[in-house]
Design an enzyme around this catalytic site. Sequence first.
Site, mmCIF file in Angstrom:
data_model
loop_
_atom_site.group_PDB
_atom_site.id
_atom_site.type_symbol
_atom_site.label_atom_id
_atom_site.label_comp_id
_atom_site.label_asym_id
_atom_site.label_seq_id
_atom_site.Cartn_x
_atom_site.Cartn_y
_atom_site.Cartn_z
ATOM 1 N N MET A 13 0.847 -1.187 0.000
ATOM 2 C CA MET A 13 0.000 0.000 0.000
ATOM 3 C C MET A 13 0.889 1.246 0.000
ATOM 4 O O MET A 13 1.926 1.284 0.651
ATOM 5 C CB MET A 13 -0.918 -0.001 1.214
ATOM 6 C CG MET A 13 -1.873 -1.189 1.274
ATOM 7 S SD MET A 13 -3.008 -1.295 -0.133
ATOM 8 C CE MET A 13 -4.083 0.106 0.196
ATOM 9 N N GLU A 128 1.170 -4.766 3.650
ATOM 10 C CA GLU A 128 1.784 -5.479 2.539
ATOM 11 C C GLU A 128 1.468 -6.967 2.586
ATOM 12 O O GLU A 128 1.299 -7.550 3.655
ATOM 13 C CB GLU A 128 3.299 -5.260 2.509
ATOM 14 C CG GLU A 128 4.020 -5.775 3.741
ATOM 15 C CD GLU A 128 5.531 -5.645 3.637
ATOM 16 O OE1 GLU A 128 6.087 -5.929 2.554
ATOM 17 O OE2 GLU A 128 6.149 -5.270 4.641
#
Length: 386
Positions: A13, A128
């Site tokens: 992200m 992640e």
Amino acid sequence: MPSPIRRIAHLDMDAFYASVELLRYPELRGQPVVIGGGSRHQPDVGEDGSLHFHKLRDYVGRGVVTTSTYEARALGVFSAMGMMKAAKLAPDALLLPTDFESYRHYSRLFKNAVAGIAPLIEDRGIDEIYIDLSDHDEDVRSLAQRIKDAVREATGLSCSIGIAPNKLLAKICSELDKPDGITVITEADIPTRIWPLAARKVNGIGPKAAEKLTALGLHTIGDLAAADPALLQDNFGRTYSEWLMRISHGLDERPVVTSSETKSISRESTFERDLHAKLDRDTLTPIFTDLCVRLAGDLQRKGYVARTIGIKLKFSDFRGVTRDLTLPDATDDAATIRQAAGECLRRVKLDRRLRLLGVRATALSKKEFADSAPMLAQGELFDDAC
């Protein structure tokens, strides 16, 4: 039937915590914003309902930066940096408090969105994941774009995806076209796309190792690939030098681990410079506290409590040491974790400079099956270090 071509994605992200805050305060888009303040740094509401944000220049304390927007990063402000140092670099940056409940909420949203398309996911933290796409017949770029679109629809946030034959390369690739990027490489692309990158781009090569490699004239991943193995072994030891040679050629056989049975959870930080327990106590203490808070947040998010808390240290000579403490009751409480980790620290002779500090939780059990842990008093960290 032949095995499918291995295609591993790493989804990261983009500036996750900061991006969540920008959903709440869209007027701050395009400005340098630092996340890491306390509740006293909530924006003040004026009589007309307008919001007045705190400036980083006014921060006083020993806190550390949780994250920052890309505009703040351009000014040199990154996660785990001391707030006072960050204030010198970007005094006019705006300061916001952390809101881990919101971050956990958006984490669940983006992971659920990905799972609806590609369910073979390895959870690597709040922002992640790795995804095994090997069994998907769809064009890999189209599939990655479909995943990105699903994440944006579910959260309003962007992410970057790297796709490669293994986790090592996928992790590197996800950083190459940030923010909001898609990067796809094959083994044939390693000489042109991976070897020109700085060696420090590899996850596992920290600042100290990168500095040592530079001193040896090894600046890039390609330099590592062409290096004399004996030179690496003389300077880094057999195990680490062998790992350096493997990763420089893009070799990584680690599977995407989708099992929900978590054995341990850890947080660690590799320092920009080696730190001394006594001389750099004011720097080390907030970093240590932040690691404990983040570890507690990971436990709470995953629904685990831990009976054993441990520390991991690496010294400037690359030697490591670990210590563990088993608690009478399992916990996910940050103060309890900090107390236990501090006790572990006091069992180590801290007479050498540190390059890495970590905290871990083991002997995990699901919280619904464990008794709640009692609150323990916090003690000072790095006291009586010798």
